[in-house]
Design a protein around this motif. Structure first.
Motif, mmCIF file in Angstrom:
data_model
loop_
_atom_site.group_PDB
_atom_site.id
_atom_site.type_symbol
_atom_site.label_atom_id
_atom_site.label_comp_id
_atom_site.label_asym_id
_atom_site.label_seq_id
_atom_site.Cartn_x
_atom_site.Cartn_y
_atom_site.Cartn_z
ATOM 1 N N THR A 42 0.799 -1.241 0.000
ATOM 2 C CA THR A 42 0.000 0.000 0.000
ATOM 3 C C THR A 42 0.828 1.287 0.000
ATOM 4 O OG1 THR A 42 -0.174 -0.003 2.423
ATOM 5 C CG2 THR A 42 -1.943 -1.112 1.200
ATOM 6 N N ILE A 43 2.127 1.189 0.225
ATOM 7 C CA ILE A 43 2.972 2.391 0.346
ATOM 8 C C ILE A 43 2.864 3.288 -0.891
ATOM 9 C CG2 ILE A 43 5.372 3.215 0.478
ATOM 10 C CD1 ILE A 43 5.961 0.756 2.272
ATOM 11 N N THR A 44 3.013 2.693 -2.071
ATOM 12 C CA THR A 44 3.003 3.494 -3.309
ATOM 13 C C THR A 44 1.613 4.054 -3.585
ATOM 14 O OG1 THR A 44 4.756 2.035 -4.104
ATOM 15 C CG2 THR A 44 3.779 3.517 -5.714
ATOM 16 N N GLN A 45 0.580 3.279 -3.248
ATOM 17 C CA GLN A 45 -0.792 3.767 -3.426
ATOM 18 C C GLN A 45 -1.023 5.017 -2.576
ATOM 19 O OE1 GLN A 45 -4.084 0.727 -3.880
ATOM 20 N NE2 GLN A 45 -2.598 -0.554 -2.824
ATOM 21 N N ARG A 46 -0.530 4.994 -1.366
ATOM 22 C CA ARG A 46 -0.728 6.131 -0.454
ATOM 23 C C ARG A 46 0.022 7.368 -0.953
ATOM 24 N NH1 ARG A 46 -2.811 4.282 4.561
ATOM 25 N NH2 ARG A 46 -1.842 5.977 5.736
ATOM 26 N N ALA A 47 1.217 7.140 -1.523
ATOM 27 C CA ALA A 47 1.977 8.267 -2.070
ATOM 28 C C ALA A 47 1.240 8.881 -3.257
ATOM 29 C CB ALA A 47 3.365 7.791 -2.497
ATOM 30 N N LEU A 48 0.673 8.037 -4.100
ATOM 31 C CA LEU A 48 -0.068 8.530 -5.270
ATOM 32 C C LEU A 48 -1.330 9.277 -4.819
ATOM 33 C CD1 LEU A 48 -0.378 8.770 -8.300
ATOM 34 C CD2 LEU A 48 -1.231 6.413 -8.382
ATOM 35 N N LEU A 49 -1.979 8.770 -3.774
ATOM 36 C CA LEU A 49 -3.155 9.468 -3.225
ATOM 37 C C LEU A 49 -2.787 10.866 -2.742
ATOM 38 C CD1 LEU A 49 -4.968 6.650 -1.209
ATOM 39 C CD2 LEU A 49 -5.931 7.967 -3.115
ATOM 40 N N SER A 50 -1.630 10.997 -2.103
ATOM 41 C CA SER A 50 -1.239 12.321 -1.602
ATOM 42 C C SER A 50 -1.063 13.295 -2.758
ATOM 43 C CB SER A 50 -0.003 12.237 -0.697
ATOM 44 O OG SER A 50 1.174 12.414 -1.415
ATOM 45 N N ASN A 51 -0.511 12.811 -3.886
ATOM 46 C CA ASN A 51 -0.374 13.660 -5.079
ATOM 47 C C ASN A 51 -1.736 14.073 -5.629
ATOM 48 O OD1 ASN A 51 2.387 13.228 -4.925
ATOM 49 N ND2 ASN A 51 2.611 12.793 -7.102
ATOM 50 N N LEU A 52 -2.656 13.111 -5.707
ATOM 51 C CA LEU A 52 -3.994 13.386 -6.247
ATOM 52 C C LEU A 52 -4.755 14.384 -5.376
ATOM 53 C CD1 LEU A 52 -5.254 9.876 -7.412
ATOM 54 C CD2 LEU A 52 -5.215 11.926 -8.818
#
Length: 426
Positions: A42-52
Motif C-alpha cells: 500500500t505504500i506506493t498507493q498512499r503516495a499517489l493518493l497524496s499527489n492526487l
C-alpha cells in the motif's frame, strides 16, 4: 509548548481531534493525518493518493481552481505528503491560514479552511467508483518522475541500498515512504479509488488544529463529518531491527567522482525509552554535529571524507553513518570511523564538550517550539507512542545525561551493514 492549551476529543474509535489554543502564532493550522500499519503493497498507493488529493477534488478539479480557492482565503498554504515512523505509514494533509482576528475582515477563514480540507478529502475528483482518468494519469506520471529523480541522487541511492541490506527480512522497511516504480505500474484509477475508500474507513485519524481558535466551533465542524469507529487496531509504534552481530558490506560501482560509504548499526534504543536522552547526546558526539568526532577527526584532521555524519532512527532501533570519500581510502575510513566509536566507548571526550553538545540540542529544541508544524508533528508522535513529555521534562532529561550513560549507550551500537558505492575501477 509555550502557553498552549491542549484539548483532545475522541470523535470515534481511532479518530481523535486535538486543539491547541495558542496566541503565539498569527496563523491557524489544520492538519489531518491518516495512519496505518506499514505494508509494502500500500505504500506506493498512499503516495499517489497524496499527489492526487493535493492537486484536485470534485470542487477544485484542477490546480488553477484549487489555487484560486486558496488565494480567496488570503493566500492559505495547502499541502499533502507521506512519511514513515517505524512500522507505521502516514498520509497527511495540512492547510495554514491567516487568523482572521489579525485581519481587517469578517471572513470566517478558519471555518473555510476546515471546510476546504473536508471537501478535498471526502469529495475527491471521481465518478463511477474511480478517480478522474486524465488527472490520475498525470499524477501517476508525476510520481514516477519524482521517484526516478530521487534515484539519480547518488547519496540518496546509497542510503536506500543500505536500507535494503539493513532490513533484508522486512520488505516494507526496505522501500521509501513515497513508494517504488515497480509497484506504481500495477495501480489504476479504479483500484486506487477502492483502496482510498478502505483507507477512509480503516485508518487511524488524527486531526490537529493549532492557533488562536474557537475550540467549540472547530469541534462542531469536525463532528459534522460523522466519523465511524475504526475496525483496525492502533498500529505499533516501533520496529525492532534484527541484530546480525557481524559486518556485511555490499559494494557497487558506478560512474561517479565521489564514493559513498554508508554504515548501519544495530542500536536498540527507542524513542523516549531507556537510554533515549543519552543516545541523543551520544549521537551529537559521534557524528550528529559539527563538534562531533566524525566531523572533527575523519573530515577535518585526517581529511579522509568530504562529509561524514551520523543519524539515529529511534523508531527502528538503528544508527547510521554517511560519508562521502575518495574510493581508494575505503579501508582507512572504515577503520577511523570505528576508532571514533571506540574512543567514545572508552570515555575519550571532555565534560566541556558534552556541555556544549547539550547546549546545541537545547537551542535546537527551543527554536523548534516557535514552529506551528512542530507542535502538530509532536502531537502526532505523542499519540503514536501514547506518551507525552513536557518541555521542562525534556530539558531536564538532556541536562541530566551523564558521562557514564553516554559510554554505556555507545557500547550498544553494533556495526551490521555497509553499502559502498564507488567509481568504476580503471
Amino acid at each position: 509548548m509555550q502557553g498552549g492549551k491542549m484539548l483532545q476529543t475522541q470523535l470515534a474509535k481511532g479518530v481523535q481531534l486535538t486543539t491547541v489554543v495558542s496566541h503565539q502564532f498569527k496563523t491557524n493550522q489544520i492538519m489531518i493525518n491518516f495512519r496505518a500499519s506499514l505494508d509494502r503493497s500500500t505504500i506506493t498507493q498512499r503516495a499517489l493518493l497524496s499527489n492526487l488529493l493535493e492537486t484536485s477534488s470534485a470542487d477544485y478539479p484542477d490546480q488553477r481552481t484549487l489555487a484560486n480557492a486558496l488565494a480567496a482565503m488570503y493566500g492559505a498554504a495547502f499541502g499533502a505528503g507521506v512519511s514513515r515512523k517505524g512500522p507505521t505509514h502516514n498520509l497527511q494533509l495540512a492547510i495554514t491560514v491567516a487568523n482572521e482576528r489579525y485581519l481587517a475582515t469578517d471572513q470566517p477563514l478558519t471555518n473555510q479552511a476546515i471546510q476546504f480540507l473536508q471537501r478535498v478529502i471526502w469529495q475527491p475528483l471521481a465518478s463511477d467508483h474511480q478517480f478522474d482518468q486524465a488527472t490520475f494519469d498525470r499524477q501517476k506520471t508525476n510520481l514516477e518522475a519524482a521517484i526516478k529523480s530521487v534515484a539519480d541522487d547518488k547519496q540518496y541511492y546509497a542510503a536506500q541500498q543500505l536500507n535494503a541490506s539493513l532490513f533484508a527480512n522486512e520488505p516494507a522497511q526496505q522501500v521509501p515512504s513515497f513508494g517504488v516504480i515497480d509497484d506504481l505500474a500495477a495501480i489504476d484509477a479504479r483500484s486506487l479509488y477502492r483502496y482510498y475508500q478502505q483507507l477512509l474507513q480503516d485508518d487511524q485519524i488524527d486531526i490537529i488544529v493549532t492557533g488562536d481558535i474557537d475550540e467549540a466551533a472547530v469541534l462542531e465542524q469536525w463532528q459534522q463529518v460523522g466519523f465511524e469507529d475504526r475496525s483496525t487496531g492502533r498500529p505499533r509504534p516501533f520496529y525492532q531491527h534484527h541484530n546480525l552481530k557481524d559486518y556485511v558490506e555490499v559494494h557497487e560501482e558506478q560512474a561517479l567522482s565521489q564514493a559513498k560509504l554508508n554504515l548501519g548499526y544495530d542500536f536498540p534504543v527507542f524513542y523516549r525509552g531507556d537510554h533515549y536522552y543519552a543516545a541523543l547526546v551520544f549521537n551529537e558526539l559521534f557524528g550528529g554535529s559539527p563538534l562531533s568526532k566524525l566531523f572533527t577527526n575523519v573530515r577535518e584532521k585526517a581529511s579522509l571524507a568530504y562529509y561524514a555524519s551520523s543519524s539515529l532512527d529511534t523508531f527502528r532501533g538503528v544508527l547510521k553513518v554517511q560519508a562521502g570519500i575518495d574510493g581508494k581510502n575505503h579501508d582507512q575510513v572504515l577503520a577511523i570511523i570505528a576508532d571514533q566509536l571506540t574512543a567514545i566507548q572508552n570515555g575519550d571526550f571532555t565534560d566541556d564538550l558534552v556541555d556544549q553538545l547539550k547546549l546545541g540540542l537545547i537551542n535546537d529544541f527551543e527554536s523548534s517550539l516557535d514552529s506551528q508544524r512542530t507542535v502538530a508533528v509532536q502531537t502526532l508522535i505523542d499519540d503514536l507512542t501514547q506518551q507525552h513529555v513536557s518541555d521542562a521534562d525534556w530539558l531536564h532529561q538532556i541536562q541530566s545525561v551523564t558521562r557514564e550513560q553516554i559510554i554505556a549507550v555507545a557500547k550498544m551500537a553494533t556495526l551490521n551493514n555497509g553499502f559502498f558505492l564507488s567509481g568504476e575501477s580503471k
